[in-house]
Motif scaffolding. Sequence first.
Motif, short mmCIF file in Angstrom:
data_model
loop_
_atom_site.label_atom_id
_atom_site.label_comp_id
_atom_site.label_asym_id
_atom_site.label_seq_id
_atom_site.Cartn_x
_atom_site.Cartn_y
_atom_site.Cartn_z
N GLY A 1 -6.49 2.16 1.69
CA GLY A 1 -8.10 1.33 0.68
C GLY A 1 -7.34 0.04 0.48
O GLY A 1 -7.89 -0.92 0.69
N LYS A 2 -5.81 0.32 0.02
CA LYS A 2 -4.59 -1.11 -0.07
C LYS A 2 -4.24 -1.79 0.60
O LYS A 2 -4.74 -3.35 0.28
CB LYS A 2 -3.82 -0.76 -1.71
N GLN A 3 -4.22 -1.46 1.67
CA GLN A 3 -3.56 -2.37 2.50
C GLN A 3 -5.42 -2.48 3.58
O GLN A 3 -5.00 -3.53 4.33
CB GLN A 3 -3.07 -1.22 3.96
N ARG B 1 -5.90 5.85 -1.02
CA ARG B 1 -5.71 5.20 -1.57
C ARG B 1 -4.87 3.98 -1.53
O ARG B 1 -5.11 2.46 -2.03
CB ARG B 1 -4.94 4.99 -3.35
N LEU B 2 -3.38 3.94 -0.81
CA LEU B 2 -2.95 3.53 0.27
C LEU B 2 -3.90 2.67 1.19
O LEU B 2 -3.30 1.14 1.20
CB LEU B 2 -1.74 4.01 0.70
N PRO C 1 -8.26 -4.24 2.45
CA PRO C 1 -9.32 -4.32 1.03
C PRO C 1 -10.63 -5.15 1.65
O PRO C 1 -11.23 -4.51 0.61
CB PRO C 1 -8.97 -5.42 0.91
#
Length: 307
Positions: A137-139, A134-135, A141
């Motif tokens: 994916g946030k890094q 998930r991290l 986008p």
Amino acid sequence: MALAACLFLALESNNTSAKDSLSPIEQYFGQLNDASYDDIGLSYREKAGSIRRIYDESISADQHAEKLASISDHDLKLLYESAHLAAFYTHDQKYLADMQLDLAELVRRGLDSDNNYVDLYATLVSQRKFDDARLLGKQHPAQTFKPLPSYQDLTESTENGPSVLTLSEGQHGLEMNRTTVDLTSPTTQIVVISHPLCGPSSRAMHDIQSDPALSKAFISHARWITPQDGNANFDVLARWNNQNPAFPMSPAYRQDDWPMIDIWATPTFYFLQNGKVVKTVSGWSGQDSRHELEQGLRQIGLLPLKP
């Protein structure tokens, strides 16, 4: 793994001289790539062991920051692909760590690509590092990573043995819980390695469902398991389970926790007595496979023996 194969094919086509003109890393990657296609007579663990041996003996020594700094761009890319290949087949966290080390150097040189992040995300998912995925994916986008359900580990920290990821709809969407599987329980006398996107698995389920004797036994005593992978098809699994509530599928949390399973090709049927495999049926060919399933059910006492 297609990128790895393409890299090596491109490497071979661009090098017309003898094999010994290749760099050591190029040669080692070639050996790894060959081992990844060697399926003849090898179990899942044997194939993973072969890849692990080649990697540890030939490539691990180069996986240090000080060595990576002086390696060529081409060899650096092959090191990343080697670590990815080893992580893909072994699910070992040390190869994930090597991927991350190589990617950091690729980023430093401005050589990182979208495929690098796709491979890393899939590896994090396959190794059940959902928070790290998930991290990532946030890094990044801009990448179209498949979203992950919320996750909770419901096993005890002291528990060992097989476990699965069970899927259910919660208040805020799809939820995923890790739960243990008791292979000595009468409700788990058959383990089916399967997948919703596998045509033979779907045909097997429909044929079993249409046979009253098979259907009764499988509904009451079978556990349908999908292999440990990084495809993040949890929405596909949830849809299958909603459409086929009598035959729900759950991803294996970690394949190494299922020591009795040595073939993870789909579909494969394992018939167990007291947690030990007494019969295995691989693939699906219609009526012949039905007869084999009936034989397995007789061996574990779920169908009467023929007079």
